[in-house]
Design a protein around this motif. Structure first.
Motif, PDB file in Angstrom:
ATOM      1  N   ARG A  46      -3.779   0.989 -16.338  1.00  0.00           N
ATOM      2  CA  ARG A  46      -3.535   2.102 -15.941  1.00  0.00           C
ATOM      3  C   ARG A  46      -2.651   2.811 -16.892  1.00  0.00           C
ATOM      4  NH1 ARG A  46      -7.087   4.497 -12.107  1.00  0.00           N
ATOM      5  NH2 ARG A  46      -5.263   5.658 -11.712  1.00  0.00           N
ATOM      6  N   ARG A  59      -4.753  -4.996 -14.020  1.00  0.00           N
ATOM      7  CA  ARG A  59      -5.536  -3.598 -14.039  1.00  0.00           C
ATOM      8  C   ARG A  59      -4.987  -2.608 -13.525  1.00  0.00           C
ATOM      9  NH1 ARG A  59      -9.432  -4.592  -8.300  1.00  0.00           N
ATOM     10  NH2 ARG A  59      -9.203  -1.742  -8.633  1.00  0.00           N
ATOM     11  N   PHE A  60      -3.573  -2.613 -12.963  1.00  0.00           N
ATOM     12  CA  PHE A  60      -2.338  -1.951 -12.678  1.00  0.00           C
ATOM     13  C   PHE A  60      -1.847  -1.239 -14.278  1.00  0.00           C
ATOM     14  CE2 PHE A  60       1.642  -0.692 -12.166  1.00  0.00           C
ATOM     15  CZ  PHE A  60       2.136   0.869 -11.146  1.00  0.00           C
ATOM     16  N   ASP A  70      -0.775   8.565  -5.357  1.00  0.00           N
ATOM     17  CA  ASP A  70      -0.565   6.884  -5.049  1.00  0.00           C
ATOM     18  C   ASP A  70      -0.851   6.829  -7.105  1.00  0.00           C
ATOM     19  OD1 ASP A  70      -1.620   4.614  -4.803  1.00  0.00           O
ATOM     20  OD2 ASP A  70      -2.735   4.619  -2.870  1.00  0.00           O
ATOM     21  N   ALA A 128       4.494   6.641  -4.019  1.00  0.00           N
ATOM     22  CA  ALA A 128       3.730   7.396  -3.325  1.00  0.00           C
ATOM     23  C   ALA A 128       4.079   7.589  -2.231  1.00  0.00           C
ATOM     24  CB  ALA A 128       3.128   5.739  -3.335  1.00  0.00           C
ATOM     25  N   SER A 142       0.712  -1.380  -0.155  1.00  0.00           N
ATOM     26  CA  SER A 142       0.125   0.071   0.104  1.00  0.00           C
ATOM     27  C   SER A 142       1.111   1.303   0.179  1.00  0.00           C
ATOM     28  CB  SER A 142      -1.155   0.094   1.096  1.00  0.00           C
ATOM     29  OG  SER A 142      -0.365   0.262   2.411  1.00  0.00           O
ATOM     30  N   LEU A 156      -3.162  -3.315  -5.644  1.00  0.00           N
ATOM     31  CA  LEU A 156      -4.494  -3.972  -6.972  1.00  0.00           C
ATOM     32  C   LEU A 156      -3.509  -4.524  -7.273  1.00  0.00           C
ATOM     33  CD1 LEU A 156      -5.264  -1.462  -9.489  1.00  0.00           C
ATOM     34  CD2 LEU A 156      -2.524  -1.636  -8.731  1.00  0.00           C
ATOM     35  N   THR A 159      -1.822   4.277  -8.003  1.00  0.00           N
ATOM     36  CA  THR A 159      -3.719   2.794  -7.475  1.00  0.00           C
ATOM     37  C   THR A 159      -4.970   3.695  -8.041  1.00  0.00           C
ATOM     38  OG1 THR A 159      -4.141   2.955  -5.922  1.00  0.00           O
ATOM     39  CG2 THR A 159      -2.513   0.935  -6.437  1.00  0.00           C
ATOM     40  N   SER A 160      -4.925   5.092  -7.668  1.00  0.00           N
ATOM     41  CA  SER A 160      -5.795   6.067  -8.100  1.00  0.00           C
ATOM     42  C   SER A 160      -5.592   7.264  -8.673  1.00  0.00           C
ATOM     43  CB  SER A 160      -6.064   5.904  -6.527  1.00  0.00           C
ATOM     44  OG  SER A 160      -5.557   7.096  -5.792  1.00  0.00           O
ATOM     45  N   TRP A 161      -4.771   7.536  -8.611  1.00  0.00           N
ATOM     46  CA  TRP A 161      -4.389   9.028  -9.218  1.00  0.00           C
ATOM     47  C   TRP A 161      -4.046   9.182 -10.605  1.00  0.00           C
ATOM     48  CZ3 TRP A 161       0.503   9.611 -12.925  1.00  0.00           C
ATOM     49  CH2 TRP A 161       0.552  11.243 -13.006  1.00  0.00           C
ATOM     50  N   GLU A 162      -4.608   9.729 -11.729  1.00  0.00           N
ATOM     51  CA  GLU A 162      -5.413  10.006 -13.198  1.00  0.00           C
ATOM     52  C   GLU A 162      -4.501  11.194 -13.433  1.00  0.00           C
ATOM     53  OE1 GLU A 162      -7.028   7.917 -14.374  1.00  0.00           O
ATOM     54  OE2 GLU A 162      -7.728   7.053 -12.835  1.00  0.00           O
TER      55      GLU A 162
END
Length: 213
Positions: A132, A128-129, A102, A73, A13, A124, A104-107
């Motif tokens: 992204r 999926r990573f 992060d 991160a 994490s 994750l 896993t959520s940063w756009e």
């Protein structure tokens, strides 16, 4: 990586990585050999270094003319990366934008000519990573993903949970209609660790997003 688990936070994490870098002040000062091998001949443009760590890869890219967005991160890692960049030529440091986020959520706010991610273990599923990462590549751009291959038992023994990746998890995340996979292979490299010579196994995937017709 180390065999510590940072029991206060799930393995890999954002908080886990922050504790990892706080506990390990030393960082790499040379770019990853697979990055150098796969990117050295590409014309410079915009690049995203996803999981930049202490900055060696981002600095190498900037030294070759790339305009780099470097993201990690861990604020501790990014802080050290900024310090390392400040020791470089001013023009090199000016080509890098450092961000703590992060992955896993940063756009990202844009797409890039190159997206590179090396030895990043997100919290994750890896396919999926990769999806992204792929979404951040501009049409005609390049995606480079490097990590620990399943055959790399040394790295596996020093990770808190599964950290090796199979090629299928990467290639399978890249639709054939949109991507041309140029490289998908496992490679070995020799490293010195604790006065021993070790053979490390890396998976390397380099793919190019098909430009619009």
């Amino acid at each position: 990586m180390t065999n510590e688990t940072h029991t206060d936070h799930p393995a890999f994490s954002a908080d886990w990585w922050e504790q990892h870098y706080q506990a390990h002040p030393a960082g790499h000062v040379s770019p990853g050999p697979q990055l150098v091998a796969e990117v050295a001949d590409l014309p410079p443009g915009t690049a995203l270094d996803a999981g930049c760590g202490t900055g060696a890869d981002a600095i190498w890219l900037a030294s070759r003319g790339w305009q780099v967005t470097a993201v990690d991160a861990s604020s501790t890692a990014v802080g050290r990366a900024k310090e390392l960049a400040a020791q470089q030529d001013h023009a090199i440091a000016q080509r890098i934008t450092w961000l703590t986020a992060d992955l896993t959520s940063w756009e990202p706010a844009q797409r890039y000519d190159l997206v590179t991610s090396q030895y990043v273990h997100p919290d994750l599923p890896f396919d999926r990573f990769v999806a992204r990462l792929a979404a951040a590549v501009a049409p005609g751009g390049t995606l480079l993903v490097v990590g620990h291959d399943h055959a790399d038992t040394h790295s596996a023994a020093h990770a808190p949970r599964a950290a090796s990746i199979g090629l299928g998890a990467v290639v399978g995340s890249l639709p054939e209609a949109q991507w041309k996979v140029a490289v998908a292979e496992s490679r070995t490299r020799e490293v010195h660790h604790d006065s021993k010579q070790l053979t490390i196994h890396d998976f390397v995937v380099r793919a190019h997003r098909t430009p619009p017709a």
